[in-house]
Structure formats: C-alpha cells, structure tokens
Write an enzyme that holds these catalytic residues in place. Structure first.
Site, short mmCIF file in Angstrom:
data_model
loop_
_atom_site.label_atom_id
_atom_site.label_comp_id
_atom_site.label_asym_id
_atom_site.label_seq_id
_atom_site.Cartn_x
_atom_site.Cartn_y
_atom_site.Cartn_z
N HIS A 438 0.86 -1.13 -0.13
CA HIS A 438 -0.07 -0.11 -0.04
C HIS A 438 0.85 1.41 0.07
O HIS A 438 0.61 2.28 0.87
CB HIS A 438 -0.90 0.08 1.31
CG HIS A 438 -1.67 -1.14 1.16
ND1 HIS A 438 -2.49 -1.56 2.35
CD2 HIS A 438 -2.47 -1.94 0.16
CE1 HIS A 438 -3.43 -2.47 1.96
NE2 HIS A 438 -3.21 -2.77 0.67
N TYR A 439 1.89 1.43 -0.85
CA TYR A 439 2.64 2.29 -1.12
C TYR A 439 1.91 3.84 -1.50
O TYR A 439 1.05 3.88 -2.55
CB TYR A 439 3.53 2.16 -2.27
CG TYR A 439 4.08 1.02 -2.38
CD1 TYR A 439 4.39 -0.18 -1.12
CD2 TYR A 439 4.01 0.01 -3.61
CE1 TYR A 439 4.38 -1.64 -1.74
CE2 TYR A 439 4.19 -1.35 -3.92
CZ TYR A 439 4.44 -2.27 -2.56
OH TYR A 439 4.61 -3.42 -2.72
#
Length: 505
Positions: A438-439
């Site tokens: 979940h960058y």
C-alpha cells in the site's frame, strides 16, 4: 511527433480512470504504459493472485535492506493495463473518514472525507447499501464474498464473541469493527481498473493507448511541461501536449519520473548529474506503507481452498496509540501467511489472523539509483523506524491472539505456530515483516515546503503538470489503498476537465 490535449503516464488504477474520463471530452488523449497489453490468464482467477507476484505483470521491486531485519523486502507493483488492480488481492475498502479529514486539517483543504465522497460513489455500483454513502451506477461492481470461506465466517463470530462490534458496511469508511469487506470480484472473476474503465473507452477514436512504452523524461520549458519522451522497443518518441500531462505512475513511478526530469530534491539530483529544474524536497519523501505481521495457526483439520482472495473479512480497530481513527486492520486469512524465511505449516494446513499497521508513524523515501531511466529506483520504506509503530502492532497481535482463542474458531484451531514460543513479541514483529503493498505519499498534496502538489494536484512551480495517484496521499489511510486511488483519479478528472470547458467558453 504527435500532439495531444492530455497525456497520461501509467495505465494502472488511476491511469485507466483518467484515460476513460478525459477521453469522454472528445479531445485527443494519449495513455502510456510500460507493461504489456495482454492480461495474464491468472489475473482473472481471484485465489491465484499470489502467483502473479514476480510475473511479467509485476515490476518485482525490492526495498533496500531494512534496519529492523537487515534484509530486503519484496515490493510487488503492477505493470500492464490495470496496473496493481490487475494483480492485487482485490479488497475494495475505504479508510475511516478520520484519515481523510486529517489530510484537510494538515493543509490539503478540499480533500476530506465528505469532499471525496462523491468520487468514491462515482466509481462504484453497490447493492443493498445506503445510497447516501455508496454509489449505485459506477463502473466498478464491488461486493462481499458470494461464497465466504469457513475461516472467514468463524473469524467474524470469534470477533463478536471477543466483544468487538460487527460493522454493517466495513468498506464504507464510517465504522470500526469487523465485517465482510467488498471485493473486486464479479461473477467469480477479478474486475480490474482496465476491465471497469479502460476496455470500453479504447474504442474511442480520440484515445490512443501505447503499451511497452517506457517514459524517459518530461520535456520542460519556461511555459511548463509541454511534451513527454518515451521509448518503445528501443525507438524514441516525443508526444507533445497542448493541455496537461498527468502522472499516474504510482508512489514509486511518479516521483521517479519527476526526479529524472529535474524536479525534486536539488542535492540528490545534482549528485547524479541531473539538471535541477525545480527544487522540491518533498518529491520521493514521505513514503508510507502498511507493514503486515500476524498470528499463524496449524489447523486441526485441512483448510479448504479459498474461492475468493484468501482474506474476505477485515476488522478496523483503534489501539489508542494512533492519532486519526483506526490504526490496525485485522484480517482472517485462509492460508498460513508469514515472512518467507520463517517456519510454518504447508499451505492448505493452516490459517492466519493478520495484523496490518494502517496508521504508521514511520516514513521512508524513493530515490534514484542514477540518471538512467532504466535503473531501478532505491526504495526505503524505513519500516518501524518510529518505535510507536511497534507498540501499535504489538497491541494488534494481542487482539489477534484473543480472537484466535475464541470458541468460534475452535473447530479449526490446532496449535499456534507463530509467534508460538517466542516470548519477545517485538522481536517477532521485526522478524515477521511483510509489505501489504500500500505504497503512498511520495508526491504529497499540501501547502508546506515538503508538499509536491497543490490542492488541484498541480506540481508546485510547473505549469500543465499534475500528479493523480497514491503518491499524493499526504498521510496514511486506515485501509487498502485501491478504492481511494479510484476516488483520487475520479476527482482529478473532474479538476482537469473544466480547463477545456472554460477555454471553450
């Protein structure tokens, strides 16, 4: 050289939305994607998504060695039409409203939950939900698991037995507690951003989609961003842009391209021999991700294979340590998920209760390895560099163990394999480190010196250039990021299109 009104870089979640929405205007739109045009067969098969990691549809990045482990962490990232929405685990969940309201309070005015709600709704078509909160006529058709896994059903019951609330719509963004979350699975198949938005739009004569296109740099002059240079099979092309260039290459690709073009922290660019066009220290900074850890159980009986995504239920919980709503996500997983080097039962004979730190305090960075666009970026999420993050995950693991011991999971519970006999919970958290992929945050919206884009997503100081993807999130949200990226892109399209309407009078 050909001219376009809009050039969109990256055909992932955001890029598919932008290309589809902007091409509705009839203006010429170019969508550039480094990956291939053809989907892999396994993309359509929901439980097969782990097999896509390391495939041709994955950039297959790795972090630098992390201080807490001394080891690199795999960083899968989608490549091809649909981007990460074509290889992810298909959870479609909004963060709690407190996280978005924190954006607005910190300077991203107009990006609170209520501001984004119309765009969340625009992306989706749901059934049996509150139409004031959920969309009813959007391209995506998310919903809870049609055939839930027995581990998921037992997990919800175990959470209730442990005293945790059961949410009516855990994907809606207003509740804490446990519930079956929405999945991007329709009629037993994945629905990616390409499926929902792009494929139908590709029949429009004004939309050009070029795959296998590695964007090398943005061409800038005193009037701003006027063209994009890209390679296809070793041949270089230049696309002129009469309107706006929109970067939608994600939290890694967008800052990478800005820095290759001379937009970023001046000292870093100078050290690589890149001419500085705009000194923006926030480019590539503020990187945040959701690390994963969990309790792994040996099952008392064989666990049936999952038909969906292996994680159909989520719990949004507050430990009291985080500042903006829920800070851990708890998920029941029908496989024994752990860091690959750790011992554990074979797949099919175990299950996990995973804990994700969804409001991390730690921040990392994306940097260039060199001035060559082919060089892989330097990725350092700096996991657990802020000790408060370890405290939050430890509380989450205690909750997971509590729920794991509840009677509803008794049929399945054999023995606790991990952490098991490990008495130092903090050492276990450092060791069992995985990325939730979940960058975000590397081109943050804001008004301070560390922000990269303004509230209309324009890059500070550069005309005709915007960023519209997960990189603009100024701080973490308490959920998987994909649903929010759809909303950001829908809002970006709305911000961009008035330019043409105004010009036309």
């Amino acid at each position: 050289m050909r001219s376009y009104e809009y050039v969109v870089v990256g055909a992932g979640t955001a890029g598919c939305v932008l290309a589809a929405r902007l091409s509705e205007s009839g203006e010429p739109v170019l969508l550039l994607e480094a990956g291939g045009a053809e989907p892999l067969e396994l993309m359509a098969v929901p439980p097969a998504w782990p097999a896509l990691m390391g495939s041709a549809a994955d950039w297959a990045d790795q972090t630098v060695p992390q201080q807490v482990t001394g080891a690199r962490v795999p960083w899968p990232r989608g490549r091809g039409l649909g981007g990460s929405s074509s290889i992810n685990a298909m959870n479609f969940v909004r963060g709690h409203r407190a996280g978005y309201d924190a954006w607005a309070e910190a300077g991203a005015k107009g990006w609170g939950f209520d501001d984004l709600l119309p765009f969340f709704k625009r992306s989706e078509s749901t059934k049996g939900r509150d139409p004031a909160l959920r969309g009813v006529d959007g391209p995506l058709m998310p919903g809870p698991a049609v055939q839930p896994h027995p581990i998921s059903t037992a997990g919800v019951a175990a959470a209730a037995q442990s005293g945790y609330p059961i949410a009516h719509d855990i994907s809606g963004g207003l509740e804490e507690g446990f519930g079956f979350c929405d999945l991007n699975i329709v009629d037993g198949r994945r629905q990616s951003a390409a499926d929902a938005y792009l494929i139908a739009a590709m029949s429009r004569p004004n939309l050009t989609v070029v795959t296998g296109a590695l964007v090398r740099r943005l061409l800038l002059d005193d009037n701003g961003c006027r063209a994009v240079e890209y390679d296809v099979r070793g041949e270089t092309f230049v696309a002129e842009c009469t309107g706006e260039v929109v970067l939608a290459a994600g939290a890694v690709g967008s800052p990478q391209l800005l820095m290759l073009s001379g937009i970023g922290p001046a000292d870093h660019l100078k050290s690589l021999g890149i001419k500085v066009v705009a000194d923006l220290p926030g480019v590539g900074a503020n990187l945040h991700d959701h690390p994963l850890c969990g309790v792994v159980y040996q099952s008392a009986e064989p666990v049936p294979p999952g038909l969906n995504n292996h994680g159909e239920v989520q719990g949004m919980l507050s430990t009291g340590i985080g500042e903006h709503g829920p800070d851990v996500q708890v998920m029941f997983v029908d496989v024994p998920l752990r860091e690959d080097s750790l011992p554990g039962p074979d797949i099919g004979h175990g299950y996990s209760i995973m804990v994700s730190l969804v409001s991390p305090y730690s921040r990392g960075s994306i940097r260039l390895a060199g001035s060559d666009p082919d060089a892989r970026p330097v990725i350092d999420p700096a996991y657990y560099s802020d000790p408060r993050d370890l405290d939050i995950v430890a509380e989450g693991l205690r909750t997971a163990r509590e729920i794991g011991a509840a009677p509803a999971l008794g049929r399945w519970r054999g023995s606790e394999v991990l952490p098991g006999a490990e008495t130092d919970l903090y050492r276990y958290i450092r060791t069992n480190l995985r990325s939730y992929s979940h960058y975000a945050g590397t081109c943050a919206i804001g008004i301070d010196d560390r922000s990269v884009v303004d509230r209309s997503l324009h890059v500070h100081g550069i005309r005709n250039l915007r960023v519209a993807d997960a990189s603009v999130m100024p701080s973490p949200i308490s959920a998987n990021t994909n649903a929010t990226v759809y909303a950001i892109a829908e809002r970006a399209a709305d911000l961009i299109r008035p330019r043409r309407r105004t010009a036309d009078g």
